[in-house]
Scaffold this motif. Sequence first.
Motif, mmCIF file in Angstrom:
data_model
loop_
_atom_site.group_PDB
_atom_site.id
_atom_site.type_symbol
_atom_site.label_atom_id
_atom_site.label_comp_id
_atom_site.label_asym_id
_atom_site.label_seq_id
_atom_site.Cartn_x
_atom_site.Cartn_y
_atom_site.Cartn_z
ATOM 1 N N PRO B 284 0.814 -1.226 0.000
ATOM 2 C CA PRO B 284 0.000 0.000 0.000
ATOM 3 C C PRO B 284 0.843 1.270 0.000
ATOM 4 O O PRO B 284 0.572 2.207 -0.762
ATOM 5 N N ALA B 285 1.898 1.287 0.836
ATOM 6 C CA ALA B 285 2.757 2.481 0.882
ATOM 7 C C ALA B 285 3.456 2.691 -0.454
ATOM 8 O O ALA B 285 3.604 3.827 -0.924
ATOM 9 N N ALA B 286 3.867 1.582 -1.092
ATOM 10 C CA ALA B 286 4.563 1.707 -2.372
ATOM 11 C C ALA B 286 3.622 2.230 -3.455
ATOM 12 O O ALA B 286 4.032 2.996 -4.334
ATOM 13 N N LEU B 287 2.339 1.824 -3.379
ATOM 14 C CA LEU B 287 1.371 2.338 -4.361
ATOM 15 C C LEU B 287 1.207 3.852 -4.197
ATOM 16 O O LEU B 287 1.131 4.592 -5.186
ATOM 17 N N VAL B 288 1.166 4.307 -2.944
ATOM 18 C CA VAL B 288 1.079 5.752 -2.691
ATOM 19 C C VAL B 288 2.340 6.449 -3.222
ATOM 20 O O VAL B 288 2.274 7.532 -3.821
ATOM 21 N N THR B 289 3.496 5.798 -3.016
ATOM 22 C CA THR B 289 4.752 6.361 -3.523
ATOM 23 C C THR B 289 4.701 6.559 -5.032
ATOM 24 O O THR B 289 5.141 7.592 -5.553
ATOM 25 N N LEU B 290 4.168 5.548 -5.719
ATOM 26 C CA LEU B 290 4.016 5.639 -7.178
ATOM 27 C C LEU B 290 3.244 6.893 -7.562
ATOM 28 O O LEU B 290 3.669 7.665 -8.427
ATOM 29 N N VAL B 291 2.088 7.071 -6.902
ATOM 30 C CA VAL B 291 1.207 8.187 -7.257
ATOM 31 C C VAL B 291 1.900 9.523 -6.953
ATOM 32 O O VAL B 291 1.913 10.434 -7.789
ATOM 33 N N ILE B 292 2.508 9.627 -5.764
ATOM 34 C CA ILE B 292 3.166 10.887 -5.386
ATOM 35 C C ILE B 292 4.306 11.199 -6.336
ATOM 36 O O ILE B 292 4.457 12.337 -6.805
ATOM 37 N N GLY B 293 5.105 10.174 -6.665
ATOM 38 C CA GLY B 293 6.219 10.382 -7.575
ATOM 39 C C GLY B 293 5.739 10.873 -8.933
ATOM 40 O O GLY B 293 6.273 11.829 -9.495
ATOM 41 N N ALA B 294 4.690 10.225 -9.455
ATOM 42 C CA ALA B 294 4.183 10.594 -10.783
ATOM 43 C C ALA B 294 3.608 12.006 -10.770
ATOM 44 O O ALA B 294 3.840 12.796 -11.688
ATOM 45 N N LEU B 295 2.851 12.331 -9.702
ATOM 46 C CA LEU B 295 2.292 13.687 -9.613
ATOM 47 C C LEU B 295 3.412 14.714 -9.512
ATOM 48 O O LEU B 295 3.340 15.794 -10.112
ATOM 49 N N GLY B 296 4.465 14.378 -8.775
ATOM 50 C CA GLY B 296 5.602 15.282 -8.649
ATOM 51 C C GLY B 296 6.257 15.531 -9.995
ATOM 52 O O GLY B 296 6.611 16.667 -10.335
ATOM 53 N N VAL B 297 6.406 14.464 -10.784
ATOM 54 C CA VAL B 297 6.991 14.602 -12.124
ATOM 55 C C VAL B 297 6.177 15.592 -12.947
ATOM 56 O O VAL B 297 6.715 16.426 -13.677
ATOM 57 N N LEU B 298 4.858 15.505 -12.803
ATOM 58 C CA LEU B 298 3.986 16.368 -13.592
ATOM 59 C C LEU B 298 3.992 17.805 -13.073
ATOM 60 O O LEU B 298 3.865 18.759 -13.839
ATOM 61 N N ALA B 299 4.148 17.953 -11.755
ATOM 62 C CA ALA B 299 3.938 19.271 -11.149
ATOM 63 C C ALA B 299 5.184 20.136 -11.108
ATOM 64 O O ALA B 299 5.090 21.353 -11.031
ATOM 65 N N THR B 300 6.358 19.533 -11.164
ATOM 66 C CA THR B 300 7.563 20.289 -10.873
ATOM 67 C C THR B 300 7.937 21.233 -12.009
ATOM 68 O O THR B 300 7.552 21.042 -13.160
ATOM 69 N N ARG B 301 8.709 22.269 -11.643
ATOM 70 C CA ARG B 301 9.086 23.260 -12.645
ATOM 71 C C ARG B 301 10.587 23.278 -12.879
ATOM 72 O O ARG B 301 11.108 24.191 -13.500
ATOM 73 N N ARG B 302 11.285 22.293 -12.320
ATOM 74 C CA ARG B 302 12.727 22.219 -12.565
ATOM 75 C C ARG B 302 13.079 20.807 -13.033
ATOM 76 O O ARG B 302 12.525 19.826 -12.540
#
Lengths: 117, 523
Positions: B284-302
Amino acid sequence: MELLLASGIGVLTAAGVYLVARAQTFPVIIGLAFLTYAVNVFLFAMGRLTVNAPPIYESGVKVYADPLPQALVLTAIVISFGMTALIVVLALRGFLESGDDGVQANERTKSESGRAS
Amino acid sequence: MSLTDHLIVAPIILPAFVAAFVVLALRENLAAQRIVSFTATAALAALGVYLFALASDGETRPYLLGNWPAPFGIILVLDRLSALMVLLTSVLALVVVAYASGGWDAKGKHFHALFQFQLMGIMGAFLTGDAFNLFVFFEVMLIASYGLMLHGGGPARLKAGFHYVAINLVGSTLFLFAVGLIYATTGTLNMADIARRSAEVAAGDVALLRVGALLLFLVFALKSSLAPLHWWLPTTYGAASAPAVAIFAIMTKVGAYSIIRMNAMVFGGDAGPVAFVAEPWIIPAALVTLVIGALGVLATRRLVDLVAFSVVWSMGSLLIALGLFDVAGLTAALYYAVHSTVAAAVLFLIADMVTRRRGVAGDNLRTAPPIANDALISGLFFVAAIAMAGLPPFSGFIGKLLILDAARASAYGPWIWALVLVTSLVVVVGFARAGSTMFWKAQAVGGGLVAAAPPPEREYDTPRHETAAMRAAVYALLAVAALLVLFAGPVTDALEATARQILDPAGYVAAVFDPAVIPEWSR
């Protein structure tokens, strides 16, 4: 003795956790120091509490103190001492270079905009 | 014991001596430092190959430090898993040291000494067979990484560095609590001995041992950036210099390795009440990690932050496979660990090459005049991004197929399939957006003529010139990723054998306490 030791570890840990969650570097460092003290005392207790017992096993000795946790604590003290020295220097350098002792890493956005302008 | 048996300890001793030599004898001579550091790391890579070949016969080889018999002395253990990680680390280190010698190592003092100490810590963590010694090598690795993280200086690095050090000090404290609890309940710190005794722990101590095992998992989860303990990673990686981040690509895998070693093997199937104690948490924690990582990739500006979040995402994929705790899952996790180390390191290096060309725009994801060697750099970025995101034909694709295949039998199967595939798409979109902003839209604003004014040289700026060795380093890492695809068959066979060895703690215990290993004097 058990109650005193256990509550001592508990108080040290609680103080450490509280201070680590502060927003300035100095309380965070003091908090980390409290946490390492707590874990050092905790490690001692892991060899069971004994009083007036020799630390090394000999034939005929029934009650002896476990020498291993003492070796572990010694290692842990040396490491945490080095780490504390490092983080103090780091906090000082951070304070001198950025002019505030906050722990937020907002400095990057500032220098980033400075670089872009 | 023959001389070749002593080579098991060499990956720890060699960097330790080289680091001391560099800092004592070659303090002012950067050119000599580079030669010594590179030669030593090349020797380390040769050692890695030798140890990998040695371990691939499937034997577990204990090495008694000071000739003290286990469990009284500290032992090193070479098995397939530790040999794999030693090889991976040494190859990555060789590439990174070549890249750093192109100018980054001149941006601050003692880069090579810190780098070698870091290697010593990592190698020690992989080879040790003792839980407290694992803590000590973690600290060696971390102390060196603090220095490397701050390499180049500047207020941004100092602030992020303070975070990184403080977080890891808390992690170290938890590690000590965990080790203390394990010692209190099992009476030993030798990993094989813990594995042997944890099934027979007194009923009243079982809860304490479970707490110890879970605290240990928590520490390793922090190191491997498992959500919700991932937040330190993008901050740290975003602020550190390129070669430092590239070698940090292996550090998250030290966390994953330790989860495999302690939570899949030592507290594995034979551990009775503490068997696979982390199992309910990890997927479960790893699934959350997946989502957070992917959202971060999309959201970041650097760009560097983008790569850092893609590392978080890849750790999510890795830990999902690991969390299955079976042969197929561990095979996939190991393949993905090798792949994502290489892909992350090469992406950080390419991000550095992009940054140094974009002048004042740096690695901000905004349009800027076209960069020099546009076709080459954008091509490299394209290949590395595809490998990271897991599109065919690169290594990430095979890694992901292995994970999805292994997850079919799991109760989380549908969740794993859905989230792995959806977040992959999100990561592809994130990389595509970054690439098109930096490389394609550049033509539109710059007209292909105006070169960007170079930024004012600052102490912590990227060095501007790029040597042939730096490019060769990037090509070498991409070649490793390509070899992972070309030889996917033999590689997965070897990794499957590794996974079987991991899931056989009894074999590990038998090898460590083999009567033939006990030194003569203590019989």
